[in-house]
Design a protein around this motif. Sequence first.
Motif, short mmCIF file in Angstrom:
data_model
loop_
_atom_site.label_atom_id
_atom_site.label_comp_id
_atom_site.label_asym_id
_atom_site.label_seq_id
_atom_site.Cartn_x
_atom_site.Cartn_y
_atom_site.Cartn_z
N LYS A 142 26.03 70.60 1.46
CA LYS A 142 26.97 70.37 0.07
C LYS A 142 27.95 69.47 0.87
O LYS A 142 28.46 69.69 1.96
CB LYS A 142 27.20 71.38 -1.07
N PRO A 143 28.69 68.77 0.45
CA PRO A 143 29.64 67.28 0.57
C PRO A 143 30.46 68.29 0.62
O PRO A 143 30.79 70.13 -0.19
CB PRO A 143 29.41 66.66 -0.86
N SER A 144 31.64 68.25 0.95
CA SER A 144 33.22 68.63 0.72
C SER A 144 34.61 68.18 0.56
O SER A 144 35.06 67.29 1.63
CB SER A 144 33.35 69.84 2.70
N PRO A 145 34.14 67.58 -0.35
CA PRO A 145 35.35 66.49 -0.85
C PRO A 145 36.51 67.57 -0.76
O PRO A 145 37.12 68.52 -0.93
CB PRO A 145 35.12 66.47 -1.91
N THR A 182 50.57 60.36 -18.05
CA THR A 182 51.29 60.45 -18.89
C THR A 182 51.85 61.76 -20.21
O THR A 182 51.05 62.64 -18.68
CB THR A 182 50.33 59.30 -20.56
N THR A 183 51.19 62.23 -20.90
CA THR A 183 51.55 63.87 -21.02
C THR A 183 50.40 63.92 -21.13
O THR A 183 49.07 63.19 -21.30
CB THR A 183 51.96 63.87 -22.69
N PRO A 184 50.44 65.12 -21.31
CA PRO A 184 50.83 66.11 -21.42
C PRO A 184 51.88 66.39 -19.64
O PRO A 184 50.90 66.34 -18.94
CB PRO A 184 50.31 67.37 -21.47
N LEU A 185 53.15 67.14 -19.83
CA LEU A 185 53.36 66.86 -18.87
C LEU A 185 53.46 68.54 -17.98
O LEU A 185 52.52 68.87 -18.38
CB LEU A 185 55.06 67.27 -19.53
N GLY A 186 53.93 68.08 -17.00
CA GLY A 186 53.73 70.05 -16.58
C GLY A 186 52.86 70.30 -15.42
O GLY A 186 51.84 68.46 -15.13
N LYS A 187 51.84 71.11 -15.16
CA LYS A 187 50.46 71.25 -14.28
C LYS A 187 49.56 70.39 -15.35
O LYS A 187 49.02 70.42 -15.94
CB LYS A 187 50.43 73.04 -13.93
N ARG A 188 49.15 69.57 -13.83
CA ARG A 188 48.16 69.17 -14.36
C ARG A 188 46.58 68.89 -13.08
O ARG A 188 47.26 69.25 -12.19
CB ARG A 188 48.13 67.42 -14.27
N LYS A 189 45.72 68.75 -13.50
CA LYS A 189 44.43 68.27 -12.32
C LYS A 189 43.43 67.63 -12.53
O LYS A 189 43.41 66.94 -13.81
CB LYS A 189 43.28 70.00 -12.50
N ILE A 190 43.09 67.56 -11.03
CA ILE A 190 42.10 66.14 -11.14
C ILE A 190 41.18 66.67 -10.63
O ILE A 190 40.93 67.58 -9.50
CB ILE A 190 42.46 65.16 -10.85
N PHE A 191 39.74 66.21 -10.62
CA PHE A 191 39.02 66.88 -10.33
C PHE A 191 37.70 65.93 -9.57
O PHE A 191 37.71 64.85 -10.10
CB PHE A 191 37.55 67.23 -10.89
N VAL A 192 36.86 65.96 -8.46
CA VAL A 192 36.14 64.94 -7.83
C VAL A 192 34.56 65.66 -7.36
O VAL A 192 35.01 66.59 -7.59
CB VAL A 192 36.41 64.00 -6.33
N LEU A 193 34.07 65.12 -8.21
CA LEU A 193 32.31 65.62 -8.26
C LEU A 193 31.89 64.45 -7.14
O LEU A 193 31.25 63.62 -6.79
CB LEU A 193 31.72 65.85 -9.30
N GLU A 194 31.55 64.95 -5.40
CA GLU A 194 30.86 64.38 -4.90
C GLU A 194 28.78 64.43 -4.33
O GLU A 194 28.72 65.62 -4.11
CB GLU A 194 31.36 64.19 -3.15
N THR A 195 28.18 63.54 -4.85
CA THR A 195 26.81 63.87 -4.13
C THR A 195 26.31 62.89 -3.37
O THR A 195 27.04 61.80 -2.58
CB THR A 195 25.88 63.46 -5.72
N ASP A 196 26.01 63.80 -2.34
CA ASP A 196 24.63 63.28 -1.25
C ASP A 196 23.55 62.61 -2.00
O ASP A 196 23.02 63.64 -2.64
CB ASP A 196 24.25 64.35 -0.31
#
Length: 903
Positions: A558-561, A610-624
């Motif tokens: 599997k990819p390891s982003p 922008t809003t909301p403030l505080g803890k946020r997350k982003i995600f990346v889906l890497e596909t071979d």
Amino acid sequence: MKYILIVWLLLNGIIANAQWEADFKLSTNEGSASLNENMGQCIATNGNDIHVVWWDANKNGSPIFYKKSSDRGVNWIADKRLSGTPGKADFPSVAVANGIIYVACRDSAIGSALSSYYRSTDGGNTFEPIVSLGYYYWWPSITASDANVFMALNDSHPGNTEVYCRRSTNYGINWDGSIQISNDTNRSEDPSIAAGGDYVHLAWNDKRTGKMETFYRRSTDNGLTWGIETNMSGGSGTYSYCPMVAVNGSYVDVVWAGGSCIRHRYSSNYGATWSNVDSLVNGYAVYYPSILRDGLNVHLICFSFNDGLLYCKSTDGGKSWTSPSVIVSGASHPAFPFIGVTRDILHLIWTDQRDGHKAIYYKRNPTGNYHAPTNSIQVSFIPTIISAGSKINIPFQATGAFSAANIFSVQLSDTIGNFTNPTVIGSINSNMSSSINAVFPKSLAYGSAYKIRIISSDPFFIGANYDSSLTINPLPVPVITGLNTICENSTGTYISSNIPNHQFKWGVSGGIIIGADNQNSVNIKWYSAGKGTVTLIEIITSTGCTDSVTKIINIEAKPSPKIVGNKNVCKGEIISYSTLKINSHIYQWTDDLGKDISNGFENFTWIKWTTPLGKRKIFVLETDTISSCSDTSSFEIMVLPAPDAKITGKISVCENELVDYSVPSDSGYNYYWTISGGNILNNPNQASIQVQWLAAPSGTIGTSVKNKSTFCSSSNDQIIQINKTPKPKIVGSDKAINYSIEKYSVIPDALSGFKWNVTGGSFIGPDNLPDVNVKWSNVATGTVSVLQTTNNNCIGNCFFPVHLITSVNELMADDIPNFIVTSNAEQVQVELYLDKNIEIKLEIVDLNGITLKTLFNGTTTEGKHDYYWNFNEKNPIFVKNGTYFVVLKNVNKVLAKKVLILN
């Protein structure tokens, strides 16, 4: 050449085994009967039957004849003519397989030479009509094996001849096209052909090396394709001709004439390799050899014009030979001998002229092919119920003499016990009793009449069939259906056919089975990348027959982003995030609100927080994209608040206006203001400033606010519209007579409003128009002022002082030569000389400053102008005798001249 040493003790036995019976005339016509040359066999045997063909030149043309014996040469049927009448055919050859008789010949009944054949399916009682195989001029040679029939053909080209082969795979009913065997610009001719099993062997004369030599080719697939050419006589230095090829099992023999002897080579492995050239029948001028092999017995016969028919024999497979012996005297001019065998009996035919014409003669030797019954091979024991695919040790007893190179092989019949095409299931190199590890093929079909036997190779000997028939149960055919390629740490399902009364057992490497492993399907959780296997063992419950199949699984990584970017960001910031780019991989980005933030399928993206403030997350889906494997990585971010940089203050101002601006104030912030189109009048590093704006049309105000602890900053820029401040200019007389009415005006503007003010007088009419009328009082000075307000609320004003005249003497201008006033009893005349175009007002005013008459008001041109006041005409104001003034006004001054009126 090696010869057998014959000791006296064996002499009587050998002579007894070599007794030839009397000659017998076989052909009955009194014509000229002829056999073919040696490459086209004229005798063929099967069982007790002997088949002979020849051609006879007589008054009814040249027909082909056939003769048969069904009791191994004791009795013969009458000559049977195969050709039509008159007919014209020659050079016949004969072959027999599976009870079908094939006769080939050259037929010229239509004028051109055709290679043709006859066929009998009833043992030679009747023959079907002749069938042509094409325009091949020279004599054909025929052979047959099971359902396959082959004919060697020879045709003529300009300057050379070539050898061809045609075949039938259905007992001579249909024929494939011809295949060219030789390929040379010189002569290639006299083809001899023999077939056995899947092998076809062909020898011919060829002159490609500059002298005639014997060449050989073979086919290992029933004549479909042919191997390379072999020069059998190469290097002998002698002229070679009249080749003949014969086959018996795996043995192939080729003989030819050359150098006053017969040359011989043999192969024990179907023509793959050959013995050295052996010279036989030395010391004689010999021609047209005929050879036949039956096991280890090999028979050779040829003829010499002087000595007759010469015969020699080998009883060890061609390794050593007897000395040649004359079996037919040369006195009767014997020629073109052919030999055949039926068990122990040796049969000979030839052409002979003892009767004054050519005839076909026959003789036989009842013990000439004697096989001493010394060898036997017997299977000792084998289970009678076997599963296909089984490995079984088969013991056997072998008696007799076998060579050190001998191979014992186990043969398995077909389902009905027939060994026509046996399957070899095991072998061993041995010359004595032993055992053979045999493997029954997995593909065997069910049958209860299978047979096995063991054969030897040196000498070739077929052992007895095992007493009992074998029942062979078929194996199951396990099939695994499922993904060949799967991603690591994922689960795959693998399925086999769900057959009643079958049991299943699954195994795996590189993963783990989830759930049951004894059903027709299984779920497997695969481990890390690499190779894995899934194995299925399938058992038929009723027979216990078992087979397995293994499927190799490619476990793809599997990819390891890994996301790289700022973890602490400020609201409003635009930040880039990325992961390592790999060719053939695509990337999809999302945030914790489920929003797609992808930049196409790139390995990076830009995010404005922008809003909301505080803890946020982003995600990346890497596909071979090659393996379709994918994985997701997350990245946590702290979004910090940004200072409020909202600017409070007017955005539409007037030229030179002072305006206050501010942003929310906080002691933890730093501030910095920037201005264009104006000037900051106080410290720009505070929350509020005062700005004086300069000239229109626009300016900008900007602020930057930074949090001293988080370093988050905000900025704001505002475009300021700087509106022009109006500058009204009052037009009117700056001198006026007390109690006179004067008009004052400014340039009209539809987008502006006006408000007038006056001191020392009052307005006659409205005071909010671009022009007003003012009636002056009895004062010394007065002012007229106006406020002009634009639609942008910019205000401009103008003050206009006016000097009020209390005495007309102040207006006297008698000294002005170009302003001449004269009067008489009826009127006043004014002469005015102007040096340019000018706006003027010309009035008649009394001593109280009241205008009695306006003579002209407007723009006049350069030059002389005359104006008249007829004071006797009807006037609104009664004109009395007395003193009046003619007043001339323009923008800059007021001039007056006194005039006396006397009615």
